[in-house]
Design an enzyme around this catalytic site. Structure first.
Site, PDB file in Angstrom:
ATOM      1  N   CYS A  30     -89.055 -17.204  15.480  1.00  8.76           N
ATOM      2  CA  CYS A  30     -88.205 -17.914  14.535  1.00  8.76           C
ATOM      3  C   CYS A  30     -86.853 -17.230  14.452  1.00  8.76           C
ATOM      4  O   CYS A  30     -86.729 -16.032  14.707  1.00  8.76           O
ATOM      5  CB  CYS A  30     -88.834 -17.905  13.147  1.00  8.76           C
ATOM      6  SG  CYS A  30     -90.407 -18.734  13.131  1.00  8.76           S
ATOM      7  N   TYR A 169     -99.841 -24.742  21.449  1.00 12.78           N
ATOM      8  CA  TYR A 169     -99.813 -23.590  20.532  1.00 12.78           C
ATOM      9  C   TYR A 169    -100.976 -23.646  19.546  1.00 12.78           C
ATOM     10  O   TYR A 169    -101.077 -24.570  18.748  1.00 12.78           O
ATOM     11  CB  TYR A 169     -98.455 -23.619  19.825  1.00 12.78           C
ATOM     12  CG  TYR A 169     -98.193 -22.645  18.704  1.00 12.78           C
ATOM     13  CD1 TYR A 169     -98.773 -21.378  18.654  1.00 12.78           C
ATOM     14  CD2 TYR A 169     -97.303 -22.982  17.689  1.00 12.78           C
ATOM     15  CE1 TYR A 169     -98.487 -20.504  17.618  1.00 12.78           C
ATOM     16  CE2 TYR A 169     -97.001 -22.113  16.654  1.00 12.78           C
ATOM     17  CZ  TYR A 169     -97.603 -20.872  16.626  1.00 12.78           C
ATOM     18  OH  TYR A 169     -97.310 -20.011  15.607  1.00 12.78           O
ATOM     19  N   HIS A 172    -101.577 -18.100  14.792  1.00  8.21           N
ATOM     20  CA  HIS A 172    -101.031 -17.771  13.468  1.00  8.21           C
ATOM     21  C   HIS A 172    -101.650 -18.570  12.324  1.00  8.21           C
ATOM     22  O   HIS A 172    -101.102 -18.566  11.222  1.00  8.21           O
ATOM     23  CB  HIS A 172     -99.501 -17.966  13.476  1.00  8.21           C
ATOM     24  CG  HIS A 172     -98.807 -17.053  14.452  1.00  8.21           C
ATOM     25  ND1 HIS A 172     -97.961 -17.511  15.437  1.00  8.21           N
ATOM     26  CD2 HIS A 172     -98.856 -15.716  14.595  1.00  8.21           C
ATOM     27  CE1 HIS A 172     -97.508 -16.486  16.145  1.00  8.21           C
ATOM     28  NE2 HIS A 172     -98.040 -15.379  15.648  1.00  8.21           N
ATOM     29  N   ASP A 265     -99.471 -10.328  13.486  1.00  8.44           N
ATOM     30  CA  ASP A 265     -98.765 -10.374  14.764  1.00  8.44           C
ATOM     31  C   ASP A 265     -97.481  -9.545  14.692  1.00  8.44           C
ATOM     32  O   ASP A 265     -97.189  -8.762  15.597  1.00  8.44           O
ATOM     33  CB  ASP A 265     -98.458 -11.837  15.099  1.00  8.44           C
ATOM     34  CG  ASP A 265     -97.965 -12.034  16.519  1.00  8.44           C
ATOM     35  OD1 ASP A 265     -98.199 -11.138  17.349  1.00  8.44           O
ATOM     36  OD2 ASP A 265     -97.356 -13.077  16.793  1.00  8.44           O
TER      37      ASP A 265
END
Ligand code: ADP
Ligand code: SF4
Length: 683
Positions: A30, A169, A172, A265
């Site tokens: 991000c 994906y 997370h 992470d």
């Protein structure tokens, strides 16, 4: 020239139909500059390509309005207009010789669809994992068909936008595909729920759809979290993590593996070391023949080589190290190892995303400003002619101002009153877990010491008289700030007279003298600063065996560290150390051996044993020098001074990142006519 032992890092790697020129891989991260500041994001990514990252990825990129993370500012590839926007990014990346990757995402129950107002999608009926009073719909078969169509169409748009690698994906705990994999979210009793093979069904279908959509021009990547660090309640490396990688082993062209959730992470340096994911991700290469990329805040080329040689990874993934130094690969290639600006693991960059603002970095003041201000991380325009500059104070602001001014060609003198360089960075890096923060100082000292046009003086407290007598044209006052000891902060806007009834140890004293400055205890740390300082001091005191109570008016320990993903770990650490915690409490009274705290919502009070109180509330700029200089303003011109400015914490106390940026801005704006803070100065 490059050391031959690093040659292995510059080998090309085939990823399905495309080939990356080296093993440096900027994984999706991000930036706070998604669809709203798309051009800023594109030029930031392009800088990574220029700096030698073989693959440069977008951040998570929403495929459809039913995955609308508003007000968060992620990527969007909802329609053809977004394709044109991403074209600019992929062109810039390709022109610089790198591959462009896009991380497609549908966020499932991790979104409230605040803009689109579509009821969110989830495997089963569930409350969304934000605080909104919103529930996600359990998807029926028609919803599943729609979702597959959206993902497929987004993949087609990604190919049209020029991407070389397209991600599916499941990581997370933030994506619909991961939600289907997880038993805690997927309670279905049809062929998409129950057994692992059933929970994998949608993932397999979307992989096939995506492969079909992108054809043989783009590579297909899976981003998958192999462990959630929650034991058998989640995916585990030795359980379903391994089973899922084994089941899909040869399906993608690339495995991008990591930990979930995001706080696991992107662990900060306070809680992890370089390579902290290796024990979890090492197995993946034993299960697949496809190339594997993983992360672990790698900044050392020797560690990178070891990781490749040991067969743990094929590609060195990086988000934060590529933010702190977009030119890390090029510096290794050119044998300039000493010039690498290593990430300190503070997660200020991460906070940018969480506060929904363009990211900033403690080490790299230019990140996010590549297009907006036209700032390059390695190049600063040379000055038009000779210039002299005096920098007073060698903390992060002063060191960066001196470094960048020297790079521009000025003759620079930097002086500090203390016996060591680094100011607050040196002092704070002695706090538990923060030793890597000294890299902010060390990188700048390394640059300054090799510059021919810099003179450096320690143990040199300068006065207004000294400054006037030097006769430098440009003067930066970078003398920092001091922590207040009167209780003034957010909860108390006026000094607390009752504090004088007992002993106080200020933050500065503790930083200088260590926990012994607080005596044997009991100690109360009153944290109205709400970032790291209060909790770090409490940790230091408790580790020294001192009875410590942590009090804050905020609802959370170190409340702002929610944004740096550290909050839960900090709270847990204080509990482990036996620190007593009082939330939602302000100071009400003080006696020689006690402090009284009061609930911020009611009149309820509590008396706590307290020999020494440590107020961590706010700082006051060190203003004496500035005031003295201002008093002699009529002498400035005669003394040769054309510009005198306060920078960093002595202008307005803030983060180290802000001090560094302030120093950089001072250096950049020298000789530039427009006011660097004005609206016209950036796009
Ligand atoms: P910043 O974060 O803004 O860089 P710091 O507090 O980290 O500020 O650093 C300020 C530095 O300025 C400290 O190292 C301090 O020793 C130094 N300093 C303070 N007053 C003077 C002075 N009068 N002359 C020279 N150095 C000073
Ligand atoms: Fe590293 Fe901190 Fe910069 Fe993020 S902000 S890249 S963690 S130095």
């Amino acid at each position: 020239m490059r050391d031959p032992r690093y040659d292995i890092l510059f080998e090309p790697v085939a990823i399905g139909p495309v080939t990356t020129r080296n093993r440096f891989y900027q994984v999706p991260h991000c930036s706070g500059m998604g669809h709203r500041y798309a051009r800023s994001d594109a030029h930031m990514r392009a800088m990574k390509a220029e700096g030698g990252w073989g693959v440069v990825s977008t951040q998570e990129t929403e495929i459809h309005p039913s995955s609308d993370l508003t007000p968060s500012n992620q990527g969007r590839i909802w329609d053809g207009a977004d394709v044109r926007v991403f074209r600019e990014a992929t062109d810039l990346i390709h022109e610089r010789g790198s591959l462009a990757a896009v991380q497609l995402v549908h966020n499932g129950l991790h979104t409230a669809n605040r803009l689109s107002r579509i009821a969110p999608y989830a495997p089963s009926d569930a409350v969304v994992d934000l605080d909104d009073p919103v529930q996600a719909r359990g998807m029926d078969k028609a919803d599943i068909r729609e979702f597959r169509r959206w993902h497929r169409e987004a993949a087609i748009r990604a190919r049209e936008a020029g991407f070389d690698i397209v991600y599916v994906y499941a990581g997370h705990d933030m994506t619909l595909l991961m939600h289907f994999l997880l038993s805690r979210h997927n309670h279905r009793i049809d062929e998409y729920g129950g057994s692992l093979e059933n929970r994998l069904r949608l993932f397999r279908e979307v992989l096939a759809d995506t492969r079909d959509a992108i054809g043989d021009r783009c590579a297909l990547a899976i981003r998958f979290a192999v462990d959630e660090l929650m034991g058998s309640a989640g995916i585990e490396r030795d359980g379903e993590g391994r089973d899922i990688v084994a089941a899909l082993a040869e399906e993608p062209d690339l495995w991008d593996v990591n930990l979930s959730d995001w706080s696991n992470d992107s662990q900060s340096a306070r809680f992890s070391q370089e390579g902290y994911q290796e024990d979890y991700t090492r197995f993946v290469k034993q299960v697949t023949t496809k190339p594997v990329v993983g992360v672990g805040r790698y900044t050392s080329p020797d560690t990178m080589v070891r990781v490749i040689r040991q067969g743990h990874l094929d590609l060195i993934g990086a988000a934060r190290p590529s933010i702190a130094d977009p030119f890390l690969p090029l510096k290794i290639r050119e044998g300039r190892i000493d010039e690498i600006r290593e990430c300190i693991g503070c997660n200020i960059c991460v906070a940018g995303d969480n506060i929904v603002a363009p990211m900033r970095c403690t080490q790299n003041p230019t990140i996010g400003e590549e297009w907006r201000k036209g700032w390059h991380p390695e190049k600063v325009p040379a000055l038009a002619g000779p210039a002299t500059a005096l920098i007073v104070g060698g903390g992060p602001a002063g060191l960066e101002a001196a470094r960048a001014l020297a790079q521009r060609g000025a003759s620079v003198i930097i002086a500090d009153a203390g016996a060591e360089w680094g100011g607050r960075v040196s002092r704070e890096s002695r706090l538990p877990g923060l030793s890597s923060w000294a890299r902010v100082r060390d990188w700048r000292l390394g640059q300054l010491r090799t510059a021919a046009n810099v003179e450096m003086y320690l143990s040199s407290p300068l006065t207004a008289e000294d400054i006037l007598s030097y006769g430098a044209e440009h003067v930066a006052i970078a003398v920092g700030a001091r922590w207040r000891e009167d209780g003034v902060g957010r909860a108390h806007r006026l000094p607390l007279p009752f504090l004088k009834n007992g002993k106080t140890a200020g933050v500065d004293r503790l930083l200088d003298e260590g926990s012994s400055a607080a005596g044997p205890g009991p100690v109360v740390v009153y944290d109205d600063d709400r970032y790291y300082m209060g909790s770090a001091l409490a940790e230091q005191l408790a580790s020294a065996g001192i009875d410590t109570t942590y009090v804050t008016p905020a609802p959370l320990v170190a409340a702002w560290t929610v944004n740096t993903l550290e909050q839960a770990r900090i709270h847990r650490r204080l509990l482990e150390l036996g620190v007593k915690i009082r939330l939602l409490s302000a100071l009400a009274d003080r006696a020689a051996e006690t402090v009284t705290i009061r609930c911020v919502y009611s009149e309820a009070t509590e008396v706590i044993p307290c020999d020494v109180l440590v107020p961590v509330t706010a700082r006051l700029p060190s203003s004496e020098l500035w005031t003295a200089l201002q008093a002699r303003q009529e002498e400035w011109l005669d003394s040769g001074l054309t510009r005198v400015e306060r920078i960093g914490d002595c202008l307005a106390p803030g983060t180290i990142a802000a001090a560094n940026y302030s120093g950089h801005l001072f250096a950049r704006s020298l000789g530039v006519l427009e006011d660097a803070e004005s609206a016209d100065a950036f796009r």
